[in-house]
Write an enzyme that holds these catalytic residues in place. Sequence first.
Site, PDB file in Angstrom:
ATOM      1  N   ASN A 183      -9.951  -0.118  -0.310  1.00  0.00           N
ATOM      2  CA  ASN A 183      -8.759  -0.052  -0.353  1.00  0.00           C
ATOM      3  C   ASN A 183      -7.891  -0.616  -1.630  1.00  0.00           C
ATOM      4  OD1 ASN A 183      -6.000  -0.264   0.239  1.00  0.00           O
ATOM      5  ND2 ASN A 183      -6.244  -1.389   2.044  1.00  0.00           N
ATOM      6  N   HIS A 201      -3.288   7.175   2.589  1.00  0.00           N
ATOM      7  CA  HIS A 201      -3.727   6.104   1.917  1.00  0.00           C
ATOM      8  C   HIS A 201      -5.314   5.421   2.432  1.00  0.00           C
ATOM      9  CE1 HIS A 201      -4.051   1.764   0.804  1.00  0.00           C
ATOM     10  NE2 HIS A 201      -3.947   1.266   2.009  1.00  0.00           N
ATOM     11  N   CYS A 241       0.818  -1.329  -0.051  1.00  0.00           N
ATOM     12  CA  CYS A 241      -0.045  -0.188  -0.229  1.00  0.00           C
ATOM     13  C   CYS A 241       0.560   1.336   0.070  1.00  0.00           C
ATOM     14  CB  CYS A 241      -0.988   0.173   1.351  1.00  0.00           C
ATOM     15  SG  CYS A 241      -2.078  -1.545   1.242  1.00  0.00           S
TER      16      CYS A 241
HETATM   17  O1  UT7 Z   1      -3.729  -1.034   3.698  1.00  0.00           O
HETATM   18  C1  UT7 Z   1      -3.262  -1.328   4.750  1.00  0.00           C
HETATM   19  C2  UT7 Z   1      -3.673  -2.618   5.179  1.00  0.00           C
HETATM   20  N1  UT7 Z   1      -5.016  -3.126   5.861  1.00  0.00           N
HETATM   21  C3  UT7 Z   1      -5.418  -2.431   6.613  1.00  0.00           C
HETATM   22  O2  UT7 Z   1      -5.284  -1.263   7.219  1.00  0.00           O
HETATM   23  C4  UT7 Z   1      -6.836  -2.908   7.265  1.00  0.00           C
HETATM   24  C5  UT7 Z   1      -6.821  -2.886   8.803  1.00  0.00           C
HETATM   25  N2  UT7 Z   1      -7.919  -3.495   9.735  1.00  0.00           N
HETATM   26  C6  UT7 Z   1      -9.193  -2.938   9.525  1.00  0.00           C
HETATM   27  O3  UT7 Z   1      -9.441  -2.192   8.827  1.00  0.00           O
HETATM   28  C7  UT7 Z   1     -10.153  -3.746  10.523  1.00  0.00           C
HETATM   29  O4  UT7 Z   1      -9.354  -4.450  11.235  1.00  0.00           O
HETATM   30  C8  UT7 Z   1     -11.256  -4.645   9.886  1.00  0.00           C
HETATM   31  C9  UT7 Z   1     -12.197  -3.812   8.958  1.00  0.00           C
HETATM   32  C10 UT7 Z   1     -10.441  -5.665   8.968  1.00  0.00           C
HETATM   33  C11 UT7 Z   1     -11.901  -5.387  11.014  1.00  0.00           C
HETATM   34  O5  UT7 Z   1     -12.521  -4.454  11.917  1.00  0.00           O
HETATM   35  P1  UT7 Z   1     -12.136  -4.620  13.503  1.00  0.00           P
HETATM   36  O6  UT7 Z   1     -12.815  -3.580  14.218  1.00  0.00           O
HETATM   37  O7  UT7 Z   1     -10.662  -4.881  13.661  1.00  0.00           O
HETATM   38  O8  UT7 Z   1     -13.003  -6.108  13.624  1.00  0.00           O
HETATM   39  P2  UT7 Z   1     -12.391  -7.546  14.384  1.00  0.00           P
HETATM   40  O9  UT7 Z   1     -11.567  -8.083  13.204  1.00  0.00           O
HETATM   41  O10 UT7 Z   1     -11.857  -7.469  15.630  1.00  0.00           O
HETATM   42  O11 UT7 Z   1     -13.639  -8.432  14.367  1.00  0.00           O
HETATM   43  C12 UT7 Z   1     -14.809  -8.031  15.086  1.00  0.00           C
HETATM   44  C13 UT7 Z   1     -15.833  -9.058  14.820  1.00  0.00           C
HETATM   45  C14 UT7 Z   1     -15.345 -10.563  14.746  1.00  0.00           C
HETATM   46  O12 UT7 Z   1     -16.193 -11.210  15.498  1.00  0.00           O
HETATM   47  P3  UT7 Z   1     -16.246 -11.674  16.789  1.00  0.00           P
HETATM   48  O13 UT7 Z   1     -15.015 -12.635  17.138  1.00  0.00           O
HETATM   49  O14 UT7 Z   1     -16.337 -10.551  17.719  1.00  0.00           O
HETATM   50  O15 UT7 Z   1     -17.501 -12.598  16.970  1.00  0.00           O
HETATM   51  C15 UT7 Z   1     -15.352 -11.039  13.285  1.00  0.00           C
HETATM   52  O16 UT7 Z   1     -15.369 -12.309  13.124  1.00  0.00           O
HETATM   53  O17 UT7 Z   1     -16.188  -8.997  13.471  1.00  0.00           O
HETATM   54  C16 UT7 Z   1     -16.390  -9.951  12.873  1.00  0.00           C
HETATM   55  N3  UT7 Z   1     -16.257  -9.775  11.401  1.00  0.00           N
HETATM   56  C17 UT7 Z   1     -17.124  -9.387  10.868  1.00  0.00           C
HETATM   57  N4  UT7 Z   1     -18.354  -9.504  10.698  1.00  0.00           N
HETATM   58  C18 UT7 Z   1     -19.394  -9.021   9.704  1.00  0.00           C
HETATM   59  C19 UT7 Z   1     -14.955  -9.575  10.709  1.00  0.00           C
HETATM   60  N5  UT7 Z   1     -15.184  -9.444   9.343  1.00  0.00           N
HETATM   61  C20 UT7 Z   1     -16.720  -9.063   9.256  1.00  0.00           C
HETATM   62  C21 UT7 Z   1     -17.351  -8.870   8.213  1.00  0.00           C
HETATM   63  N6  UT7 Z   1     -18.712  -8.943   8.603  1.00  0.00           N
HETATM   64  N7  UT7 Z   1     -17.225  -8.593   6.862  1.00  0.00           N
END
Ligand code: UT7
Length: 322
Positions: free
Chosen positions: A279, A249, A113
Amino acid sequence: MTYARIAGIGSCLPEKVVTNKDLEKTLDTTDEWIRERTGIERRHIVSAGETTSSIGLIAAQRAMEVAGVSAAEIDLIIVGTATPDKVFPATACIIQRRLGVKGSAAFDVHAACSGFVYALDLANRFIITGGAKTALVIGAETLSRIVNWEDRGTAILFGDGAGAVVLEVSDTPGILVTHIHADGEFEELLHVPNGISVGYDKTRAGQAYIEMNGNAVFRRAVATFDNIARETVADLEGGLADIDWFVPHQANMRIIKAAAKKLGMPMERVIATVNEHANTSGASIPLALDLAVRDGRIQRGDTLLFAAFGAGFTWGSTLVIY
Ligand code: UT7
């Protein structure tokens, strides 16, 4: 003093749009969850036959048209991409041929990225040291080709697109300061675990997909933007108040807001396209820049800060007078 000045900007988004509602049909996710956690509403995705070079080429042609430069004037092409057309030749060489540019240097930079800010940093060094006069710097990606469309943790996040700038040697500013960094300690937090040299997992039919520990990457990204803010303050006489527009970004609206807060930038001075583009990795900054120049927000003479963070981890920034 010699500077590299942005003479023209262009971009290209594939026609096909995939909305969060579309993803609801195939993934255990909701439009509401995606909007709340990422700010993303839709993303553009390449169709069969479109490639990183084909969209990169269109962005480059548009930037050259705006700059008023011909193929004969281009003496350097750098493409920041993590999704090249082929293992080799470089996507920059494929674009060079299609543009009809002869004899220039042409190579890709692989910094995920951060690819565009890495490529700008290099092109700036070429220009200010006399190694090039007119450079084409392109950020182009077809991430949809390495997304596992069954993984809701990553499939919702990425999109395809390309953006390009023409840099010209100038005695008026231009690019003021660039910084690029990396820390390879965190390889496995965000990677494509398969590939040419490590080999492919046969159970995945020879495919290579993005794997990410989203939450850990999120926390790292926010902390890194804090470091970028500190580094930038040191470069500015009047401090962060000198910056007219922050063009970060575009990974997640929550990361963008946290970064803007660290920089003390009100959201009215931040260019955010993550809702429309998702992204697009190395393409996200030039895509956002092109949009804001075309809609009249960014004007000639404005001071801009580009900042990126991505797999590697890599990160970097560019301070530029447009
Ligand atoms: O370009 C640079 C590289 N990438 C990034 O910068 C991305 C960085 N990360 C993020 O943007 C975020 O971490 C995400 C958007 C990927 C995830 O958000 P989060 O607030 O960190 O959520 P999490 O991974 O802690 O997951 C929270 C919950 C989980 O469920 P439980 O374990 O709490 O029951 C996940 O399984 O949300 C669940 N979850 C989803 N639910 C519905 C994860 N993805 C999804 C989804 N839809 N698509």
